[in-house]
Design a protein around this motif. Sequence first.
Motif, PDB file in Angstrom:
ATOM      1  N   TRP A   1      44.827  41.561  45.903  1.00 37.25           N
ATOM      2  CA  TRP A   1      45.055  40.111  46.456  1.00 37.25           C
ATOM      3  C   TRP A   1      46.064  38.908  45.773  1.00 37.25           C
ATOM      4  O   TRP A   1      46.614  38.773  46.711  1.00 37.25           O
ATOM      5  N   GLN A   2      46.184  38.974  44.557  1.00 37.73           N
ATOM      6  CA  GLN A   2      46.834  37.602  43.828  1.00 37.73           C
ATOM      7  C   GLN A   2      47.991  38.604  43.438  1.00 37.73           C
ATOM      8  O   GLN A   2      48.948  37.633  43.397  1.00 37.73           O
ATOM      9  N   GLU A   3      48.093  40.063  42.980  1.00 38.79           N
ATOM     10  CA  GLU A   3      49.618  39.772  43.554  1.00 38.79           C
ATOM     11  C   GLU A   3      50.701  39.871  44.957  1.00 38.79           C
ATOM     12  O   GLU A   3      51.739  39.546  44.813  1.00 38.79           O
TER      13      GLU A   3
ATOM     14  N   GLU B   1      43.168  41.606  41.509  1.00 33.36           N
ATOM     15  CA  GLU B   1      44.210  42.221  41.652  1.00 33.36           C
ATOM     16  C   GLU B   1      45.375  42.318  42.948  1.00 33.36           C
ATOM     17  O   GLU B   1      46.353  41.663  42.793  1.00 33.36           O
TER      18      GLU B   1
ATOM     19  N   TYR C   1      46.782  32.090  40.626  1.00 34.76           N
ATOM     20  CA  TYR C   1      45.313  32.930  40.543  1.00 34.76           C
ATOM     21  C   TYR C   1      44.277  33.241  39.025  1.00 34.76           C
ATOM     22  O   TYR C   1      45.400  32.356  37.992  1.00 34.76           O
ATOM     23  N   GLU C   2      44.048  33.208  38.855  1.00 33.76           N
ATOM     24  CA  GLU C   2      42.702  32.858  38.097  1.00 33.76           C
ATOM     25  C   GLU C   2      42.945  31.898  37.622  1.00 33.76           C
ATOM     26  O   GLU C   2      43.155  31.223  36.307  1.00 33.76           O
ATOM     27  N   HIS C   3      42.746  30.780  38.536  1.00 30.83           N
ATOM     28  CA  HIS C   3      43.083  29.238  38.503  1.00 30.83           C
ATOM     29  C   HIS C   3      41.862  28.735  38.067  1.00 30.83           C
ATOM     30  O   HIS C   3      40.589  28.274  38.595  1.00 30.83           O
TER      31      HIS C   3
ATOM     32  N   ASP D   1      39.375  32.488  42.056  1.00 35.26           N
ATOM     33  CA  ASP D   1      40.830  34.500  42.325  1.00 35.26           C
ATOM     34  C   ASP D   1      41.690  33.570  42.988  1.00 35.26           C
ATOM     35  O   ASP D   1      42.955  34.490  42.449  1.00 35.26           O
ATOM     36  N   LEU D   2      42.038  33.173  43.155  1.00 31.92           N
ATOM     37  CA  LEU D   2      43.673  32.405  44.190  1.00 31.92           C
ATOM     38  C   LEU D   2      42.973  31.639  44.955  1.00 31.92           C
ATOM     39  O   LEU D   2      42.271  30.694  44.911  1.00 31.92           O
TER      40      LEU D   2
ATOM     41  N   LEU E   1      51.091  40.900  36.896  1.00 30.58           N
ATOM     42  CA  LEU E   1      50.997  39.398  36.823  1.00 30.58           C
ATOM     43  C   LEU E   1      50.690  39.379  35.821  1.00 30.58           C
ATOM     44  O   LEU E   1      50.095  40.646  34.709  1.00 30.58           O
TER      45      LEU E   1
END
Length: 282
Positions: A82-84, A80, A102-104, A116-117, A25
């Motif tokens: 879960w984000q990936e 990360e 992500y990291e919105h 986070d998502l 990411l």
Amino acid sequence: MKEINEPFLREVHEKYLRQRERITLTPKQIGDRASENRFRASRLYGCSIADHYARTGVPHTHPHSYSLLQRFEQGNRVAESWQEAFVWASRIPEYDWLEVEYEHPLENDVLVGQADLVVNGIPVEIKNTVRFEVFGGHLLQLMAYCYLMNAPYGLLVYQQDFKNLIYRVDSRPELVREAMARMAIADAKPENVWEIRPGLCVMENSIEEIMPREAKRANTKTGTIKGDIVPGTGTVKCQFFGHCFPWIGNKNSFHTHATKDEYDQGIVGAVTPRDTDHEQGN
């Protein structure tokens, strides 16, 4: 198009782990918001004094410990994964209907946050935790994201080692507004050691451990005999602890002391910073 719910989150995460090809990411950094005076979604619970210090730019007296920084880093790594998984899923034909952030960053005039998502407009907060009982502060944080996004609900992931629990959290904007109103009125600054709060001011010690206490048995290692008044021990948790309790200096641990007469009167006679390196023989 599937509903964004607990089974779906696990489905995507498992498929990503099984395919074993990791994606990278692009790092996103929103900054530390050192000069931010709006309320933060992650601080809508706990100590209103500490929140006031944070929003008004009061400097830290007790920066996070090395071990706590490592714990935060471990939590970031879990998030990360879960984000990936969801960024990966949004790039393959099976899930081409997914819209993933992500990291919105989220904000309005009085409140800021960073989810986070966000999956198809639904915020997801990932916690690396030993808890499997829902913590109210985590619910408020996720409700704040829903509030900022006008989302009907969010999903809270509690990841513990190799298992997880996922909770649906309905939007409750009135609770978010109540929390902000409560945090806006900072409590009075503590006046004495009796106002130290386990879990907020210090680590999860019981109040009995923090305060001096009567020894119930002899201890040959320390020379304590039954009936002696032994010191209590506390370990600082709050980054602003020294502003409320200036006697601690810059030490992260302390002892509370009392003579037998003081103990009988319910008085703490003295509080001293604890030289933890010396006491642990490092």
